[in-house]
Write a protein that holds these residues in place. Structure first.
Motif, mmCIF file in Angstrom:
data_model
loop_
_atom_site.group_PDB
_atom_site.id
_atom_site.type_symbol
_atom_site.label_atom_id
_atom_site.label_comp_id
_atom_site.label_asym_id
_atom_site.label_seq_id
_atom_site.Cartn_x
_atom_site.Cartn_y
_atom_site.Cartn_z
ATOM 1 N N GLY A 272 0.814 -1.208 0.000
ATOM 2 C CA GLY A 272 0.000 0.000 0.000
ATOM 3 C C GLY A 272 0.845 1.255 0.000
ATOM 4 N N PHE A 322 -3.710 -2.030 3.650
ATOM 5 C CA PHE A 322 -3.280 -1.525 2.352
ATOM 6 C C PHE A 322 -3.738 -0.079 2.158
ATOM 7 C CE2 PHE A 322 -4.028 -0.667 -2.110
ATOM 8 C CZ PHE A 322 -2.897 -1.158 -2.733
ATOM 9 N N ALA A 326 -1.362 3.349 1.957
ATOM 10 C CA ALA A 326 -1.354 4.097 0.700
ATOM 11 C C ALA A 326 -1.699 5.565 0.932
ATOM 12 C CB ALA A 326 -2.335 3.470 -0.290
#
Length: 416
Positions: A272, A322, A326
């Protein structure tokens, strides 16, 4: 437009050198954490040795960051980077020389002391390196390319974060601890040579003797534009949550599922972060104002922490891990780009130092907080409180003034 593709930064004179220096020194640096952990455990299996080494590293960083904030920004931050690399080379090469001369077999106290001294010196030097590299970027890179430059450096860091533990373990087990110290030392030497050829443009505040004299009378801690201090406050809570997740994540996921589940969760979080860097590099989030991106960052890591506590479903843990990584990475890249574009050298230096203090204090505080929560049998209460606080800070930032970058202008003529 020429030069505005994702590879555009490599067409800018000086950036290939900056990237190469980050590559060669980061390669060795990515091997060091796992190597020091394995060597400390080998020397002292009960765990006190590793604790002392880690405390030395963080103590060095604390000393360094609070020393950096008391000095004025360097006229040539590249020299600070070179000096930092030189000190870290001495720390690692000195430890290698000590091991080759005296060995580490017995007693373990002497070897742990040597590792701790090396870690402490390394931590102090690292605290000087990061703000210096941060202030190099606006002196080297035009405004429209700073986001991609930060994204490239973030991608490099993500790759090393993913590959470093595995590669470090393989080198440690096959060639030994001394090989990793040698690789790290050589990396710093190569980085020094590469950085020595880097030439910066003069800062507008340094173009005349009168301006330089005027700068000498400025406060060391420059006044930052509206919205920056509020943003730093939110990042303190983000760093606290990241530190808490660093200890709560493996503890809770392994307890409620298995070690394999946590390994996959950690892999999704690393992936991520890499996707967040790539999204910034490709310009997918360029038009999203930072404060709204940061709101999503705060809400996502709050959700991640709550899922670790309440919903131990592996697929959900992988998804929120994830997404949280991110958004945190993407928000961090845009935040750095704003900080490099808020004003003169004093303001950029002050921003970089305060941002480093936030992370140096917040992450270990979060780790410590989870330990205290576990000892007090208040894990749920404290973790849920932190999740609520970081989500609230994300809402707060949406009402604060949006920090804005300066108007793009040509860089001055490069000088030695």
């Amino acid at each position: 437009m020429k030069g505005l593709s994702f590879t555009g930064p490599f067409e800018i004179a000086g950036f290939p050198r900056l990237f190469t220096a980050a590559l060669v020194s980061g390669l060795g640096g990515s091997l060091v954490p796992i190597a020091f952990a394995l060597e400390s455990h080998r020397l002292e299996p009960s765990g006190w040795g590793l604790t002392v080494v880690l405390l030395s590293l963080w103590s060095g960083r604390f000393i360094g960051v609070f020393a950096v904030q008391r000095i004025r920004p360097a006229r040539n931050p590249v020299r600070v980077m070179i000096f930092s690399d030189l000190v870290r080379f001495i720390a690692q090469a000195g430890l290698l020389g000590w091991i080759l001369t005296l060995g580490t077999d017995s007693p373990p106290t002497g070897a742990i002391t040597a590792l701790s001294i090396s870690s402490g010196v390394y931590g102090i030097a690292l605290a000087f390196f990061q703000p210096a590299r941060f202030t190099v970027i606006p002196r080297l890179i035009p405004l429209e390319q700073r986001g991609r430059v930060n994204a490239w450096l973030s991608v490099l860091g993500d790759v090393f974060a993913i590959s470093g533990p595995l590669l470090g373990s393989l080198v440690f087990l096959s060639l030994g601890f001394q090989a990793i110290l040698l690789i790290d030392s050589i990396g710093f030497l190569v980085g020094i040579v590469v950085l020595a050829g880097l030439r910066l443009s003069k800062s507008p505040s340094q173009t005349t003797p009168e301006a330089s004299a005027s700068n000498g009378n400025k406060r060391i801690r420059a006044k930052l534009p509206p919205g920056i201090n509020t943003g730093l406050a939110t990042w303190l809570f983000v760093a606290l949550t990241i530190g808490l997740l660093g200890t709560a994540g493996p503890t809770l996921v392994i307890e409620q599922n298995s070690a394999a589940t946590w390994a996959v969760t950690a892999a999704f979080m690393a992936a991520g972060s890499l996707v967040g860097s790539a999204s910034s590099l490709l310009g997918f989030l360029k038009k999203v104002p930072w404060k709204y991106l940061h709101l999503l960052c705060c809400l996502s890591i709050a959700t991640q922490l709550l899922c670790f506590l309440l919903v131990p479903v592996p697929v959900l843990l992988w998804a929120v891990g994830f997404l949280g990584a991110a958004l945190t990475t993407a928000s961090g890249i845009q935040w750095d780009t704003l900080g490099q574009s808020i004003g003169d050298d004093d303001q950029v230096h002050t921003f970089a130092v305060r941002d480093q203090i936030v992370n140096t204090v917040g992450v270990p505080a979060g780790m410590l907080l989870f330990g205290v929560a576990g000892a007090a049998d208040a894990t749920f209460l404290i973790s849920a409180g932190v999740a609520g606080a970081v989500a609230l800070m994300g809402v707060v930032i949406t009402f604060a003034p949006q920090p804005t970058a300066e108007t793009p202008r040509p860089l001055p003529t490069p000088v030695s």
